[in-house]
Write a protein that holds these residues in place. Structure first.
Motif, PDB file in Angstrom:
ATOM      1  N   HIS A 110      -7.265  -7.466  12.906  1.00  0.00           N
ATOM      2  CA  HIS A 110      -6.521  -7.076  10.943  1.00  0.00           C
ATOM      3  C   HIS A 110      -5.313  -7.043  10.520  1.00  0.00           C
ATOM      4  N   ARG A 124     -12.176   2.867   6.543  1.00  0.00           N
ATOM      5  CA  ARG A 124     -12.843   1.781   5.250  1.00  0.00           C
ATOM      6  C   ARG A 124     -13.245   1.068   6.801  1.00  0.00           C
ATOM      7  N   LEU A 125     -12.952   0.736   7.605  1.00  0.00           N
ATOM      8  CA  LEU A 125     -13.660  -0.258   8.923  1.00  0.00           C
ATOM      9  C   LEU A 125     -14.169   0.230   9.742  1.00  0.00           C
ATOM     10  N   GLU A 148      -6.082   3.350   5.079  1.00  0.00           N
ATOM     11  CA  GLU A 148      -7.692   3.469   4.373  1.00  0.00           C
ATOM     12  C   GLU A 148      -8.540   2.729   4.940  1.00  0.00           C
ATOM     13  N   MET A 149      -7.565   0.732   4.628  1.00  0.00           N
ATOM     14  CA  MET A 149      -8.067  -0.171   5.178  1.00  0.00           C
ATOM     15  C   MET A 149      -9.110  -0.062   6.005  1.00  0.00           C
ATOM     16  N   ARG A 184      -2.044  -9.605   9.335  1.00  0.00           N
ATOM     17  CA  ARG A 184      -1.042  -9.252   8.439  1.00  0.00           C
ATOM     18  C   ARG A 184       0.103  -8.945   9.276  1.00  0.00           C
ATOM     19  N   LEU A 186      -3.109   0.679   5.119  1.00  0.00           N
ATOM     20  CA  LEU A 186      -3.101   0.625   6.225  1.00  0.00           C
ATOM     21  C   LEU A 186      -4.398   1.355   6.507  1.00  0.00           C
TER      22      LEU A 186
END
Length: 170
Positions: A100, A129-130, A125-126, A104, A123
């Motif tokens: 990921h 979440r993952l 937060e992403m 990016r 990033l």
């Protein structure tokens, strides 16, 4: 101006282990962005200055050396900077997180069980979440070289012999 000495010039870069570290007459401490330059005035740690005047920009790392015109050496130190350290509970999640970030095009340092990037709340937060474990850190940053570095040239200048049974461009 009469009486003003010209600025000393650093004209060669050598990676850690390929210059006489014990001969360093000074040092320069730089963050990652400042360690990838070709020509710029650098403030030395002792307050002096030199002109970095290389043939091409090189990604310098902590422990590298800069040779001055007069044969003197300056040690390159990597300055600590704010980073996010990312880890995962399992290797598959770790690989997904790295994918990921790579997707990016984020400058990324990959270590054993840890990925480091510069702070970015979107990033972060992403990644959380993952399923990533994310914490703040303050340390030198040395991200991976780009996939599009010049073919046949290492992203980090070095000169050594390899005794491999397989051929490769180095």
């Amino acid at each position: 101006m009469p009486g003003v000495a010209p600025m000393r010039r650093a004209i060669h870069h050598r990676p850690r282990g390929h210059w006489p570290q014990d001969a360093a007459s000074g040092s320069v401490t730089l963050d990652f962005d400042a360690r990838h330059r070709r020509r710029v005035r650098l403030g030395l740690d002792d307050g002096g200055e030199i002109l970095l005047d290389l043939e091409r920009a090189v990604p310098m790392a902590g422990g590298d050396g800069l040779e001055l015109e007069d044969g003197a050496w300056i040690a390159v130190r990597a300055a600590p900077e704010p980073l996010l350290e990312i880890s995962a509970a399992d290797p598959l999640l770790f690989a997904r997180l790295a994918w990921h970030l790579g997707n990016r095009h984020v400058p990324t340092e990959i270590g054993v069980g840890v990925i480091r990037i510069r702070p970015d709340h979107v990033l972060e937060e992403m990644l959380i979440r993952l399923g990533a474990l994310v914490c703040s850190a303050q340390m030198p940053f040395q991200p991976e070289g780009g996939a599009y570095d010049e073919p046949g040239k290492p992203s980090h200048d070095h000169h050594h012999d390899h005794a491999h049974e397989y051929p490769h461009d180095h």
